[in-house]
Design an enzyme around this catalytic site. Structure first.
Site, PDB file in Angstrom:
ATOM      1  N   SER A  88       0.840  -1.182   0.000  1.00  0.00           N
ATOM      2  CA  SER A  88       0.000   0.000   0.000  1.00  0.00           C
ATOM      3  C   SER A  88       0.890   1.252   0.000  1.00  0.00           C
ATOM      4  O   SER A  88       1.677   1.435  -0.911  1.00  0.00           O
ATOM      5  CB  SER A  88      -0.962  -0.034   1.188  1.00  0.00           C
ATOM      6  OG  SER A  88      -2.002   0.888   1.040  1.00  0.00           O
TER       7      SER A  88
ATOM      8  N   ASP B 106      -9.850  -3.285  -5.642  1.00  0.00           N
ATOM      9  CA  ASP B 106      -9.234  -2.491  -4.579  1.00  0.00           C
ATOM     10  C   ASP B 106      -9.635  -1.018  -4.720  1.00  0.00           C
ATOM     11  O   ASP B 106      -9.274  -0.370  -5.698  1.00  0.00           O
ATOM     12  CB  ASP B 106      -7.715  -2.636  -4.673  1.00  0.00           C
ATOM     13  CG  ASP B 106      -6.977  -1.980  -3.518  1.00  0.00           C
ATOM     14  OD1 ASP B 106      -7.605  -1.226  -2.745  1.00  0.00           O
ATOM     15  OD2 ASP B 106      -5.765  -2.217  -3.388  1.00  0.00           O
TER      16      ASP B 106
ATOM     17  N   HIS C 255      -8.063  -4.784  -1.658  1.00  0.00           N
ATOM     18  CA  HIS C 255      -6.830  -4.303  -1.049  1.00  0.00           C
ATOM     19  C   HIS C 255      -6.163  -5.351  -0.155  1.00  0.00           C
ATOM     20  O   HIS C 255      -4.940  -5.425  -0.093  1.00  0.00           O
ATOM     21  CB  HIS C 255      -7.141  -3.048  -0.223  1.00  0.00           C
ATOM     22  CG  HIS C 255      -5.934  -2.234   0.120  1.00  0.00           C
ATOM     23  ND1 HIS C 255      -5.166  -1.602  -0.835  1.00  0.00           N
ATOM     24  CD2 HIS C 255      -5.355  -1.942   1.314  1.00  0.00           C
ATOM     25  CE1 HIS C 255      -4.180  -0.949  -0.246  1.00  0.00           C
ATOM     26  NE2 HIS C 255      -4.265  -1.146   1.046  1.00  0.00           N
TER      27      HIS C 255
END
Length: 722
Positions: free
Chosen positions: A573, A659, A694
């Protein structure tokens, strides 16, 4: 676009055979900002209907799907020689998990609640027992495995049982897009009520009488901005809007005070917060503001009878202080300090009970719990909240992780905390704040065996470019040579003030047992060394995050623990941004880079105000739409914008099609550009989960397969696959 291996089965292609990678077609798209023209050759990979794709992945354009699937097939071919290793790693990591595991039941009045896993189950069961009863006789309130049956993805979001213990509100997502549907279950019958609320996000909170459920709805851009209340037995279409946030740069959250008296509406971005109170006994009353937002002021609220207990960074309390104010006079002029600010001691969390207050704080990179008695029924000043009688729950290891669970009850002397280190499996303790008795309730079991004495954990301080000392936590086997020959796996994150705990992980033992030294770099951008450690790694100081990570790697080389070009870096991320930046800045330091759902297209994303996270992220990175300085600074480090013709290390990027946080096209574009400009023969690979978001695969075992892929890649490039 060509995808010559899309139809090839990895089992049919020898690992050493030269195969052509997918080549993304170039379709230059230009945009002008602040008089500067940006050209993006791979903008076409962003689906025009991306919001629809979040809800219906099957609507992805055929050419984009074909490219992503070709990349997946290519990755499978290039890693076919690790297929057996991946399976070995997966089975090894799975064997370290206690399959029929459960958490320690948490008491709440006549019941105790806890989640558990059953043997072979991917998802938890939510259970309860009568207080003092046996967990073996539990009532299953929600069976995650049954709920997830037949679904490629399933995630349990918020859950909340009503105070009378009759109802369970819960939310689920079956796409990975973080769009949750709320349902309400009658716990006597086990049946869901007709009430069903789509497109929600976050926590769920009940009124005291169980008649009203509060929840958060998202807007068309998937931003959690609206608080609604739902009256049981009424149509969802009649739900009442309780609060609407007008500034799309803020997100809205829900929680409750430990006393249960107030439901809290928390509005925040990355530097400013605001709290409104809902009286849980009067769910129809309008919410009441505690203190109006002002830029840079962050605060959180707890409650003790006639007072609010507020943790705040006001009055230049960078690492926070604690104040009290009357419930009905919350203006800042009425705030009275009870715990002063101490520079370098970061107050992370405050719990308030009938007769005690707890603080979870961090100093010198280590967490601790502080307990303070409340000697009368009302906290009024430091004479009553006697700081001279506070005590600290102590620990001995050089580096460790600590978590504090508040539980459900207010009138209690018991708190629960978890402790672990890189070598010590997680331990769950109940702690009596009055007697100071510490009772071990659970020690994490490692069914396949684990001897902490076989491993070493250390904490080093690596000097950064500007002289700051970056903590680095190490884990390795006692038998690992420390002569520089061992490969090193270096993990980092460094954003949003999130600190990286030195906690136990059964999975990473698979790397360490095969000769890797595992290291966590506690770089700026997190709060590992206080709030300043965070602010020194954001906005115009963001590059400190990247140079800290590089400095940590170089220091470990200088200490003789590994060699330059023998380090595999990993981050996800915002930590994936870190991976992209260090690959550009110091490619020769790293043997490989593993970027999980990497935020690498920073400039384009921050220029797009319609993406879910962009406006709330401007206080973290800057706003390149309105500020040329921010534009120039972000452009100077944005990984995608700084890919050059150079020798890159081995790179593996993982993405999720649905995501909403780091959209799939960011890693896809990054890999396409890297492949076009990389001058080395090293691997450049992309793996997109076409049925997740995600967090990757949702099941606890399927998630291990993602880790096994990462670790197999690291072992392959380090030539340790045997």
């Amino acid at each position: 676009m060509t995808a010559p291996i899309a139809s090839a089965s990895p089992d049919q292609v020898p690992a050493n055979e030269q195969v052509c990678p997918p080549l993304a077609r170039r379709e230059p798209v230009t945009a002008v900002h602040h008089g500067i023209t940006l050209t993006d050759d791979y903008a076409w990979l962003r689906a025009a209907n991306w919001q629809e794709v979040m809800r219906k992945p099957e609507t992805l354009a055929a050419d984009i799907r074909a490219y992503l699937e070709a990349e997946n097939a290519y990755t499978d071919v290039k890693l076919v020689d690790t297929k057996a290793l991946q399976e070995t790693l997966f089975l090894e990591m799975k064997a370290r998990l206690k399959e029929d595991d459960r958490q320690v039941p948490q008491p709440d009045g006549p019941y105790e609640y806890f989640p558990r896993f059953v043997k072979g189950g991917q998802y938890p069961e939510l259970c309860r027992i009568p207080r003092g009863g046996s967990p073996d006789d539990a009532q299953v309130l929600l069976d995650g495995n049954a709920e997830a049956s037949g679904k490629k993805y399933w995630d349990l979001g918020g859950t909340a049982h009503s105070e009378d213990h009759r109802l369970l509100a819960y939310s689920t997502d079956d796409k990975g897009s973080e769009l949750y549907t709320v349902r309400i279950r009658d716990l006597a019958t086990g049946k869901d009520l007709a009430d069903e609320i789509p497109d929600t996000r976050g926590s769920l909170e009940w009124s005291r009488d169980g008649s009203t459920l509060f929840y958060i709805k998202v807007d068309d851009h998937q931003r959690p901005l609206f608080v609604y209340s739902h009256k049981l037995g009424t149509p969802v279409s009649d739900d009442k809007l309780v609060y609407a946030e007008q500034d799309s740069g803020f997100f809205v959250g829900l929680s409750a005070t430990q006393s249960g008296k107030f439901i809290l509406i928390d509005i925040h971005d990355h530097e400013t917060s605001e709290v409104h109170l809902i009286d849980a006994d009067s769910p129809d009353a309008p919410p009441r503001l505690v203190a109006a937002r002002r830029v840079g002021h962050q605060y959180s609220v707890e409650h003790h009878w006639s007072l609010l207990v507020i943790t705040t960074n006001s009055a230049d309390a960078e690492d926070f202080r604690i104040v009290v104010t009357p419930v009905h006079a919350t203006d800042e002029a009425n705030w009275r300090e009870i715990v002063p600010h101490k520079p370098g001691r970061l107050i992370l969390d405050v719990g308030v009970y009938e007769n005690f207050m707890t603080r979870l704080e961090r100093e010198n990179s280590l967490p601790r719990i502080v307990v303070t008695p409340i000697t009368t029924g009302i906290v009024v000043d430091r004479d009553v909240l006697d700081l001279t009688k506070e005590h600290t729950i102590a620990f001995e290891e050089e580096a460790y992780a600590l978590g504090l669970a508040s539980g459900y009850e207010f009138d209690t002397s018991r708190i629960r905390f978890t402790y672990s280190s890189l070598t010590t499996p997680a331990e769950t303790y109940d702690y009596d704040m009055a007697t100071r008795e510490r009772v071990l309730r659970k020690r994490q079991e490692v069914p396949s065996g684990h001897n902490p004495a076989d491993y070493v954990t250390r904490r080093l301080l690596a000097p950064a470019e500007d002289g700051a000392l970056v903590p680095v936590t190490l884990l390795y086997k006692k038998t690992t040579p420390l002569d520089g020959s061992a490969p090193l796996f270096l993990y980092g994150y460094g954003a949003y003030g999130i600190s990286m705990p030195a906690s136990f992980s059964t999975a990473r033992l698979s790397l360490v047992d095969r000769g890797f030294i595992y290291a966590i770099a506690h770089i700026r951008g997190g709060k590992d060394k206080g709030f300043r450690w965070y602010t020194d790694g954001k906005m115009k100081k963001k590059k400190n995050t990247f140079t800290d990570f590089i400095a940590a790697g170089e220091y470990l080389v200088a200490q003789g623990l590994t060699q330059r070009g023998r380090i595999v870096a990993n981050g996800g991320s915002a930590g994936g941004m870190l991976m992209g930046a260090i690959a550009n800045m110091a490619p020769d330091l790293f043997l490989g880079v593993i970027a999980d759902v990497p935020f690498v297209d920073v400039l384009n994303t921050m220029l797009d105000k319609d993406l879910p996270l962009t406006p709330p992220e401007w206080p973290e990175w800057g706003n390149p739409l309105t500020s040329k300085d921010d534009f120039d600074y972000i452009r100077s480090y944005s990984p995608y914008d700084n890919v050059e013709a150079k020798r890159y290390p081995h790179i593996l990027a993982l993405a999720g099609l649905t995501d909403p946080r780091v959209t799939y096209w960011e890693p896809a574009k990054w890999i396409a550009k890297l492949r076009a400009r990389n001058t080395s023969d090293n691997l450049v690979l992309l793996k997109t989960n076409m049925g997740a978001g995600h967090g990757g695969a949702s099941g606890r075992f399927d998630g291990l397969k993602d880790t096994a892929l990462n670790f197999a890649f690291a072992l392959k490039v380090a030539d340790l696959t045997e």
